[in-house]
Design a protein around this motif. Sequence first.
Motif, PDB file in Angstrom:
ATOM      1  N   UNK A 127       0.833  -1.212   0.000  1.00 16.26           N
ATOM      2  CA  UNK A 127       0.000   0.000   0.000  1.00 16.26           C
ATOM      3  C   UNK A 127       0.867   1.262   0.000  1.00 16.26           C
ATOM      4  N   UNK A 128       2.019   1.189   0.664  1.00 13.20           N
ATOM      5  CA  UNK A 128       2.945   2.326   0.661  1.00 13.20           C
ATOM      6  C   UNK A 128       3.466   2.573  -0.754  1.00 13.20           C
ATOM      7  N   UNK A 129       3.806   1.489  -1.461  1.00  7.17           N
ATOM      8  CA  UNK A 129       4.285   1.616  -2.838  1.00  7.17           C
ATOM      9  C   UNK A 129       3.195   2.157  -3.762  1.00  7.17           C
ATOM     10  N   UNK A 130       1.970   1.673  -3.570  1.00 11.10           N
ATOM     11  CA  UNK A 130       0.852   2.143  -4.378  1.00 11.10           C
ATOM     12  C   UNK A 130       0.567   3.619  -4.105  1.00 11.10           C
ATOM     13  N   UNK A 131       0.555   4.004  -2.834  1.00  4.74           N
ATOM     14  CA  UNK A 131       0.303   5.402  -2.478  1.00  4.74           C
ATOM     15  C   UNK A 131       1.400   6.309  -3.032  1.00  4.74           C
ATOM     16  N   UNK A 132       2.647   5.815  -3.017  1.00  3.50           N
ATOM     17  CA  UNK A 132       3.742   6.602  -3.602  1.00  3.50           C
ATOM     18  C   UNK A 132       3.473   6.863  -5.085  1.00  3.50           C
ATOM     19  N   UNK A 133       3.056   5.839  -5.820  1.00  2.00           N
ATOM     20  CA  UNK A 133       2.795   6.022  -7.250  1.00  2.00           C
ATOM     21  C   UNK A 133       1.663   7.005  -7.501  1.00  2.00           C
ATOM     22  N   UNK A 134       0.622   6.968  -6.662  1.00  2.00           N
ATOM     23  CA  UNK A 134      -0.473   7.930  -6.800  1.00  2.00           C
ATOM     24  C   UNK A 134       0.038   9.350  -6.581  1.00  2.00           C
TER      25      UNK A 134
END
Length: 347
Positions: free
Chosen positions: A326-333
């Motif tokens: 989720x941290x990686x996904x939030x970073x991409x957003x």
Amino acid sequence: MAQMSFFDLSDRYASLDAKRDPLVEIDAMVPWEEFRPTLERVWRKRETERKSRAGRKPMNAVLMFKTLVLSALYHLSDDQIEYQVRDRLSFMRFLGLGLEDRVPDAKTVWLYREGLAQAGKVEELFSQFDGFLAQQGNIARGGQILDASIVAVPCNHNTRAENKEIKNGEKPEDWEDKPAKRSQKDTDARWTKKHGKSHYGYKNHVNVDRRHKLIRRWHVSDAAQHDSQAVDHLLMGGNTGSGVWADAAYRSEGMEAKLRARKLKSHIHRKGRRGKPLTAQAKGSNRTKSTARVRVEHVFGAQANDMGSTLVRTIGLVRARAKIGMKNLAYNMRRLTQLRRLRPCPA
């Protein structure tokens, strides 16, 4: 104190807009509704499985997903995310909540994240958003940069004998009749050393494309796993560049052969050996490679500093993978909004 009116609330939101609330940009750019089918397959029981229609209605799936994204963006615990949503107008607006609406409590947030973790759906959500990035013209370009970052977890205070059994994949005998103690022990995390310091936890292995600094592939392992062992999970086809950058830890004959077999060009740092130090030419080559490889450090720096921290307060690899994912996904957003601002407007 006078009750806040609609116009007062509107003025508050206008002042937030004047300060360029980043959540407004993320909310506008991310196609939240496209995630709903995946989320509801995890969080909604089929009609045939439901025993009764009684009870409180479940929370909106997209709202709960956005709550988890908020938690990752600002590194908030479940108790803190509940408090901050109640307290901050920017969080309420991001979730589409009014002052009178029901706010997800800490236990609800935990249960929804746990559902994603146990179903292994964070990877699917990440891939779904990566597909959206490609549709928006942000395909992987310029080559691949590989690296790993240690993600700390709270240390377990075990005896030497207990640690030995855990390393061998066994459970200490005296834990069997102490379920409360066992539930608080992370038997998946491991110790490792970096720059002479000991670290306990997991590793976030990533593949970042050189052009956009977006995470394209990721893998989570215990901290003791060598960086190069995650390469098969990270290398991808479809990047417009054939180059692969990584630090000297990834350098080996096997790695070079693997890249050649995939028709990829190695830009991995060379490393010296005992009695065979690097030549001046090799050192110069490493410095040149570092100008590209440093971009992955920007990603880890953003997660550690701009997004609060990378510490994970969970127990077990499954939950750590969901949190880190989720941290990686939030970073991409978050990175997508930056790319939109950096992209020149068409003439």
